[in-house]
Design an enzyme around this catalytic site. Structure first.
Site, PDB file in Angstrom:
ATOM      1  N   ARG A   1      12.923 -34.988  38.283  1.00  0.00           N
ATOM      2  CA  ARG A   1      11.822 -34.275  37.631  1.00  0.00           C
ATOM      3  C   ARG A   1      10.576 -34.177  38.509  1.00  0.00           C
ATOM      4  NH1 ARG A   1      11.611 -36.416  31.477  1.00  0.00           N
ATOM      5  NH2 ARG A   1       9.986 -34.864  31.287  1.00  0.00           N
TER       6      ARG A   1
ATOM      7  N   HIS B   1      18.438 -34.361  44.628  1.00  0.00           N
ATOM      8  CA  HIS B   1      17.019 -34.594  44.375  1.00  0.00           C
ATOM      9  C   HIS B   1      16.463 -35.777  45.161  1.00  0.00           C
ATOM     10  CE1 HIS B   1      16.992 -31.474  41.386  1.00  0.00           C
ATOM     11  NE2 HIS B   1      18.001 -32.044  40.757  1.00  0.00           N
TER      12      HIS B   1
ATOM     13  N   PRO C   1      10.340 -45.784  34.714  1.00  0.00           N
ATOM     14  CA  PRO C   1       9.887 -47.069  35.174  1.00  0.00           C
ATOM     15  C   PRO C   1       8.558 -47.439  34.574  1.00  0.00           C
ATOM     16  CG  PRO C   1       9.659 -45.377  36.853  1.00  0.00           C
ATOM     17  CD  PRO C   1       9.850 -44.724  35.544  1.00  0.00           C
ATOM     18  N   GLU C   2       8.553 -48.519  33.859  1.00  0.00           N
ATOM     19  CA  GLU C   2       7.296 -49.135  33.455  1.00  0.00           C
ATOM     20  C   GLU C   2       7.192 -50.402  34.291  1.00  0.00           C
ATOM     21  OE1 GLU C   2       6.855 -49.389  29.176  1.00  0.00           O
ATOM     22  OE2 GLU C   2       8.181 -47.688  28.883  1.00  0.00           O
TER      23      GLU C   2
END
Length: 278
Positions: A114, A92, A2-3
């Site tokens: 992550r 996750h 995500p930017e």
DNA sequence: GTCCATGTTCTTTA
DNA sequence: CTAAAGAACATGGA
């Protein structure tokens, strides 16, 4: 993943479900994902109403009635999706917020394989965040002043969140292409009309990306689970070896500050560096 | 097994 | 001291 455009799209798709809703429960499945350590988030969140949700750079700020705030950062692989009550969490999924409004309820699942993202309780803490100005509202003059302060490669500057906050690897490369600036150009050499052009390019690229729901290069999805489509309009990012859409030259890939960097060698002319390697 | 990945932060080096 | 390069973080896909 995500930017700025992706985070904005997550916020846009989260707001209709979450703002005005009351938090009925939370589940913390991965305690290390929450900061500060050992905080009793349930005590702060359950029973509270979500007053607003905003984006600051790549961060999501959830404001509660009373003014307390919760910061959610997606890191590289984070997502927040709206799920039906009782939906089984994925492996996750580290944090779940159950909300209800007008008798209908939903769950917000924060998933992040992550774990480069995280959830931070800010409470009434002030807004100081160490981030530079927002790229969508920065002025050409402001940008030029930021660039004038250093000779680091322009690409490195655009990724430095303390100088300008919200661009990441995709949109730094795409903006430089639109402005016709080579990523290795020393920042201080980008001034005047070129700085103004870069400022316009950044805004144009970000706005178009938001209109297209962001870029799904790998696994980004918004709060509804929908992928973005702006990746189809990328000029350079992830297009090494492919022909430039403007001139046909092969898009080139280099590594700059440890990050893959793509550009058109013809549309973005290299700077004339006075120094060379021994 | 190898390399690479939309991000940030800490450590090391110059 | 500052700035920049590197490594680290944890996981999965090609």
């Amino acid at each position: 993943m995500p930017e700025l455009p992706e985070v904005q799209t997550v916020v846009n798709t989260l707001v209709p479900v979450a703002v005005g809703a009351t938090i009925s429960a939370i589940a913390i499945r991965k305690p290390v994902y929450i900061e500060p350590a050992n905080i009793d988030l349930a005590a702060h969140l359950v029973g509270r109403q979500i007053a607003s949700i905003h984006r600051r750079a790549k961060r999501i700020l959830v404001s509660l009635d009373g003014g307390d705030r919760l910061l959610m950062h997606l890191g590289m692989t984070g997502r927040i999706t709206v799920e039906a009550p009782g939906t089984a969490p994925l492996r996750h999924t580290h944090f779940i917020i159950s909300v209800s409004r007008n008798g209908s309820s939903a769950e917000l699942h924060m998933h992040d394989p992550r774990r480069f993202g995280g959830v931070t309780w800010l409470g009434q803490a002030s807004g100081e965040d160490g981030l530079g100005p927002e790229p969508l509202t920065i002025t050409a003059k402001q940008l030029e002043a930021i660039l004038a302060a250093t000779d680091r490669p322009i690409k490195a500057l655009l990724l430095d969140q303390a100088r300008i906050a919200g661009l990441g690897n995709i949109y730094a490369d795409e903006s430089l292409f639109v402005a016709g600036i080579h990523p290795l150009t020393p920042a201080s050499r980008v001034r005047g009309e070129r700085a103004a052009a870069l400022c316009r390019a950044i805004k144009q690229v970000l706005r178009r990306a938001i209109q297209h729901g962001g870029s799904t290069v790998r696994n980004y999805v918004d709060a509804r689970g929908s992928k973005g489509s702006f990746q189809k309009l990328h000029n350079v990012y992830d297009r090494a070896g492919e022909p430039c859409r403007a001139c046909g030259a092969a898009i080139q890939r280099i590594v700059l500050i440890g990050r893959s960097t793509c550009f058109c060698p013809r549309c973005q002319r290299p700077p004339r560096l006075k120094t060379h390697r021994a």
